[in-house]
Design a protein around this motif. Structure first.
Motif, PDB file in Angstrom:
ATOM      1  N   ALA A   1       0.827  -1.207   0.000  1.00  0.00           N
ATOM      2  CA  ALA A   1       0.000   0.000   0.000  1.00  0.00           C
ATOM      3  C   ALA A   1       0.861   1.256   0.000  1.00  0.00           C
ATOM      4  N   TYR A   2       1.912   1.264   0.820  1.00  0.00           N
ATOM      5  CA  TYR A   2       2.790   2.435   0.861  1.00  0.00           C
ATOM      6  C   TYR A   2       3.508   2.642  -0.469  1.00  0.00           C
ATOM      7  N   GLY A   3       3.950   1.546  -1.074  1.00  0.00           N
ATOM      8  CA  GLY A   3       4.624   1.666  -2.363  1.00  0.00           C
ATOM      9  C   GLY A   3       3.711   2.222  -3.436  1.00  0.00           C
TER      10      GLY A   3
ATOM     11  N   GLN B   1       5.858  16.595   6.630  1.00  0.00           N
ATOM     12  CA  GLN B   1       4.942  15.577   7.143  1.00  0.00           C
ATOM     13  C   GLN B   1       4.123  15.027   5.981  1.00  0.00           C
ATOM     14  N   MET B   2       4.487  13.806   5.566  1.00  0.00           N
ATOM     15  CA  MET B   2       3.798  13.135   4.473  1.00  0.00           C
ATOM     16  C   MET B   2       3.759  11.649   4.777  1.00  0.00           C
ATOM     17  N   GLU B   3       2.709  10.977   4.338  1.00  0.00           N
ATOM     18  CA  GLU B   3       2.621   9.539   4.537  1.00  0.00           C
ATOM     19  C   GLU B   3       3.773   8.850   3.800  1.00  0.00           C
ATOM     20  N   GLY B   4       4.445   7.936   4.495  1.00  0.00           N
ATOM     21  CA  GLY B   4       5.579   7.258   3.882  1.00  0.00           C
ATOM     22  C   GLY B   4       6.767   8.199   3.751  1.00  0.00           C
ATOM     23  N   GLY B   5       7.865   7.693   3.221  1.00  0.00           N
ATOM     24  CA  GLY B   5       9.057   8.515   3.091  1.00  0.00           C
ATOM     25  C   GLY B   5       9.455   8.821   1.663  1.00  0.00           C
ATOM     26  N   LYS B   6       9.029   7.991   0.718  1.00  0.00           N
ATOM     27  CA  LYS B   6       9.500   8.122  -0.658  1.00  0.00           C
ATOM     28  C   LYS B   6       9.051   9.432  -1.303  1.00  0.00           C
TER      29      LYS B   6
ATOM     30  N   ALA C   1       8.165  12.234   0.120  1.00  0.00           N
ATOM     31  CA  ALA C   1       8.830  13.373   0.756  1.00  0.00           C
ATOM     32  C   ALA C   1      10.273  13.505   0.277  1.00  0.00           C
ATOM     33  N   ARG C   2      10.943  12.372   0.063  1.00  0.00           N
ATOM     34  CA  ARG C   2      12.336  12.418  -0.408  1.00  0.00           C
ATOM     35  C   ARG C   2      12.433  12.904  -1.846  1.00  0.00           C
ATOM     36  N   GLU C   3      11.465  12.536  -2.670  1.00  0.00           N
ATOM     37  CA  GLU C   3      11.547  12.877  -4.092  1.00  0.00           C
ATOM     38  C   GLU C   3      10.981  14.256  -4.425  1.00  0.00           C
ATOM     39  N   LEU C   4      10.146  14.793  -3.554  1.00  0.00           N
ATOM     40  CA  LEU C   4       9.506  16.077  -3.848  1.00  0.00           C
ATOM     41  C   LEU C   4      10.499  17.194  -4.164  1.00  0.00           C
ATOM     42  N   PRO C   5      11.598  17.361  -3.399  1.00  0.00           N
ATOM     43  CA  PRO C   5      12.526  18.452  -3.727  1.00  0.00           C
ATOM     44  C   PRO C   5      13.103  18.371  -5.134  1.00  0.00           C
ATOM     45  N   GLY C   6      13.189  17.171  -5.691  1.00  0.00           N
ATOM     46  CA  GLY C   6      13.681  17.034  -7.053  1.00  0.00           C
ATOM     47  C   GLY C   6      12.640  17.347  -8.106  1.00  0.00           C
ATOM     48  N   ILE C   7      11.377  17.423  -7.700  1.00  0.00           N
ATOM     49  CA  ILE C   7      10.290  17.699  -8.637  1.00  0.00           C
ATOM     50  C   ILE C   7      10.070  19.198  -8.794  1.00  0.00           C
ATOM     51  N   VAL C   8      10.144  19.938  -7.693  1.00  0.00           N
ATOM     52  CA  VAL C   8       9.793  21.358  -7.712  1.00  0.00           C
ATOM     53  C   VAL C   8      11.017  22.235  -7.974  1.00  0.00           C
ATOM     54  N   ASP C   9      10.748  23.485  -8.378  1.00  0.00           N
ATOM     55  CA  ASP C   9      11.827  24.454  -8.583  1.00  0.00           C
ATOM     56  C   ASP C   9      12.335  25.011  -7.261  1.00  0.00           C
ATOM     57  N   GLN C  10      11.401  25.270  -6.364  1.00  0.00           N
ATOM     58  CA  GLN C  10      11.737  25.946  -5.111  1.00  0.00           C
ATOM     59  C   GLN C  10      11.165  25.171  -3.931  1.00  0.00           C
TER      60      GLN C  10
END
Length: 279
Positions: free
Chosen positions: A151-153, A195-200, A202-211
């Motif tokens: 489910a988390y994946g 604060q986000m469900e799971g860790g993946k 949250a870890r990948e978000l900074p690589g998606i956004v500009d700022q």
């Protein structure tokens, strides 16, 4: 083949017309109130929290979202067709055309908006987790019992896919708001994490956004600022990675100071200012 050359002028014009921002802050610091700095006629709020009481005087439009299926549909209408999507999957031509024919008024409304304020990605992951637990991937093939890891994946993959789709929304500035949580380890070291469900996700978000921007409370200290999330009286936006406060931040534009005033519209103008207008 759909490959083509993009000129420098076209690329710079596109960059000036859109920015993706992740805005994090502790509960109650005033993240949602940043909505009032945005032009009401140009912005739309995707309200996943039912938490717009603090901006009840803001005259802009909002869309309440209470389940992940609706979040996927709204993201499709905002971001348009993903040419790489499965023809029968989400964000495909068929998905978009189905939604556009069913909701023509919503298509026109979203087309008129240049800024999308998503409040919040914290609740988006919660809705996604509720949805993921009902999917076949969330159950063991052998026993039929719930499989939490599955489910988390699934949740992480779908949330990341949705955020990346919004990242590519043509001509749209997308602001994703989330809760910033403080963790203290056994040695008393404090870290701040989204604060986000799971860790993946949250870890990948900074690589998606500009700022990536963190909002918190500060106290003046000489010519600078001291981070004081409990007793500070002034809000600031922390904008640079490796900042002195240990808060999540990233400035792809290279135009922001370590901290900026708590005015999201002014921040966007500074990020997107042309070299000529900067002087």
């Amino acid at each position: 083949m759909a490959l083509r050359i993009v000129s420098a002028d076209e690329r710079l014009s596109r960059a000036a017309n859109k920015t993706t921002v992740a805005l994090f802050g502790p509960t109650g610091v005033g993240k949602t109130t940043q909505l009032v700095t945005l032009p009401a006629e140009e912005a739309i709020c995707i309200d996943l929290e039912a938490g717009l009481k603090s901006v009840q005087d803001w005259r802009g439009d909002s869309i309440p979202v209470r389940c992940f299926d609706d979040a996927i549909d709204i993201a499709c209408l905002i971001g348009g067709v993903n040419p790489a999507a499965d023809p029968n999957g989400v964000f495909s031509e068929a998905h978009y055309q189905h939604l556009a024919s069913a909701h023509p008024d919503l298509v026109r409304l979203l087309a008129a908006k240049s800024t999308v304020f998503l409040d919040s990605i914290t609740d988006l992951t919660r809705q996604a987790m509720v949805w993921a637990k009902t999917r076949p991937e969330a159950f063991s093939e052998k026993t039929g019992k719930p499989d939490t890891r599955g489910a988390y994946g699934l949740m992480a993959r779908e949330v990341i896919g949705l955020l990346k789709h919004l990242q590519h929304a043509p001509g749209k500035t997308v602001i994703m708001v989330g809760i910033l949580e403080r963790f203290t380890d056994d040695f008393g070291k404090v870290t701040w994490q989204p604060q986000m469900e799971g860790g993946k996700a949250a870890r990948e978000l900074p690589g998606i956004v500009d700022q990536v921007v963190s909002m918190s409370l500060f106290a003046r200290e000489g010519d600078g600022w001291r981070h004081d999330p409990e007793r500070g009286t002034e809000r600031r936006l922390v904008c640079r990675a490796g900042n002195a406060f240990g808060l999540p931040a990233k400035d792809r534009s290279g135009r922001l100071d370590e901290t900026e005033p708590p005015d999201l519209a002014a921040l966007l103008r500074k990020i997107n200012a042309t070299r000529t207008s900067q002087g």
